[in-house]
Scaffold this active site. Structure first.
Site, PDB file in Angstrom:
ATOM      1  N   CYS A  70       0.807  -1.222   0.000  1.00 49.81           N
ATOM      2  CA  CYS A  70       0.000   0.000   0.000  1.00 49.81           C
ATOM      3  C   CYS A  70       0.843   1.276   0.000  1.00 49.81           C
ATOM      4  CB  CYS A  70      -0.937   0.007   1.203  1.00 49.81           C
ATOM      5  SG  CYS A  70      -2.111  -1.333   1.130  1.00 49.81           S
TER       6      CYS A  70
ATOM      7  N   HIS B 129      -3.190   7.423   1.826  1.00 54.06           N
ATOM      8  CA  HIS B 129      -3.595   6.104   1.347  1.00 54.06           C
ATOM      9  C   HIS B 129      -4.986   5.829   1.903  1.00 54.06           C
ATOM     10  CE1 HIS B 129      -3.927   1.932   0.570  1.00 54.06           C
ATOM     11  NE2 HIS B 129      -3.750   1.557   1.827  1.00 54.06           N
TER      12      HIS B 129
ATOM     13  N   ASN C  37     -10.028   0.030  -0.666  1.00 48.91           N
ATOM     14  CA  ASN C  37      -8.563   0.087  -0.566  1.00 48.91           C
ATOM     15  C   ASN C  37      -7.973  -0.499  -1.853  1.00 48.91           C
ATOM     16  OD1 ASN C  37      -5.852  -0.267   0.004  1.00 48.91           O
ATOM     17  ND2 ASN C  37      -6.183  -1.125   2.044  1.00 48.91           N
TER      18      ASN C  37
END
Ligand code: UT7
Length: 323
Positions: A113, A250, A280
């Site tokens: 990520c 993020h 996500n």
């Protein structure tokens, strides 16, 4: 001094949107649980023919168009991804081929990520070191393909997509008034490996594997790690939460985003949140969020923008950029 300035941006999403309600038929979950615990309302899921490389190519073409450039003008393609089309060659060379480019160089980065922050920091070093003048930095993922669709603790959280920026070398004064990347701070700590990982790979099982996560454990570390690295970026540049125009984090969980912003004294109005729209999307989440905030006119040239991410590894990082 040389700065890496953003010249264009682009995004790509799969055709199929999957709202939370649709997942209620797949695992024992509810729209209410997902919204309350994460802020996610929908995600995009790649269908037949849609891959990390195809989404990355679409985002790259959009970024080139906005920059008024063609693939001939690019000398380096850097793709942040944990879900490559193939184990090798890199998705970056796949995208290079799709763009009809046979010059320059291309490779992938894997920091899960945090991949886009890592990739931006890396591209900046290549530009400032003189090895590249114009770089396509792409975050592209198809996490839907490594999810265990029987595991409700993970399958409701992730989605697919891609985003891209074109960075170009430009002369700056060496002050925070310069356009471009002003500072980058990367961290990792492999002792947290078991908290978020994929249970397969070429050298262990010979299979692709599925994503496994101890969500609560990741959550516990997230806010502290994110705020530490953002503070390092403030300290390195003499900037503060007040000088910031936008925080583009993020997008994993609205509670992590709001918790970090609160701890840093950054008001929610300055935080770009798109986790509701995309879920996500790992390395794609920051360029997708940037693209939404650029499309709707929130982020403008000259704005001071902080990017941050934390994820598997653990890896984490922050990057301050004047748009
Ligand atoms: O991008 C990389 C970084 N990743 C992250 O940042 C993710 C970080 N973690 C998180 O965002 C959160 O920990 C989650 C959203 C994954 C989970 O939220 P939580 O508030 O930490 O929930 P929990 O794991 O403590 O689970 C609470 C309850 C459990 O039931 P019991 O044990 O209390 O009876 C779970 O079994 O919720 C249950 N649960 C669900 N219920 C309905 C877990 N997943 C689901 C689900 N639907 N999908």
């Amino acid at each position: 001094m040389i700065r890496s300035v953003v010249r264009g941006y682009g995004a790509a999403l799969p055709k199929r949107v999957v709202p939370n309600r649709e997942l209620e038929g797949i695992v024992e979950t509810s729209d209410e649980w997902i919204v309350q615990r994460t802020g996610i309302r929908q995600r995009y899921i790649a269908g037949e023919g849609e891959t990390t490389a195809s989404l990355g190519e679409e985002a790259a073409r959009a970024a080139l168009n906005r920059a008024g450039l063609t693939p001939d003008d690019i000398d380096f393609i850097l793709v942040a991804t944990s879900t490559p089309d193939n184990t090798f060659p890199a998705t970056a060379v796949n995208i290079q081929k799709r763009l009809g480019m046979t010059h320059g160089f291309a490779f992938d980065m894997q920091a899960v990520c945090s991949g886009f922050v890592y990739a931006m920091a890396t591209a900046d070093m290549y530009i400032r070191g003189g090895m590249a003048k114009r770089v396509l930095v792409i975050g592209a993922e198809t996490f839907s393909r490594i999810l265990d669709w029987k595991d409700r603790t993970t399958c409701v959280l992730f989605g697919d997509g891609a985003g891209a920026l074109v960075l170009e070398a430009a002369e700056g004064e060496g002050t925070v008034a310069d356009r471009g990347i002003l500072t980058a701070h990367l961290r990792s700590d492999g002792s947290h490996k078991e908290k978020l990982y994929v249970d397969g790979g070429p050298s262990t099982t010979g299979t692709v594997g599925h994503l496994r996560m101890e969500g609560r454990e990741v959550f516990k570390h997230a806010v502290g790690m994110i705020t530490d690295v953002i503070e390092a970026a403030f300290d390195a540049t003499g900037t503060t939460a007040e000088s910031l125009d936008w925080l583009v984090p993020h997008q994993a969980n609205r509670r992590i985003i709001e918790g970090s912003a609160k701890k840093l004294g950054i008001p929610n109005e300055k935080v770009v949140v798109t986790v509701d729209l995309h879920g996500n999307t790992s390395a794609a989440s920051i360029p997708l969020a940037l693209s939404v905030a650029l499309d709707d006119g929130r982020i403008k040239q000259g704005d001071l923008v902080m990017l941050e991410a934390m994820g598997g590894g653990f890896t984490w990082g922050a990057l301050l950029i004047r748009w």
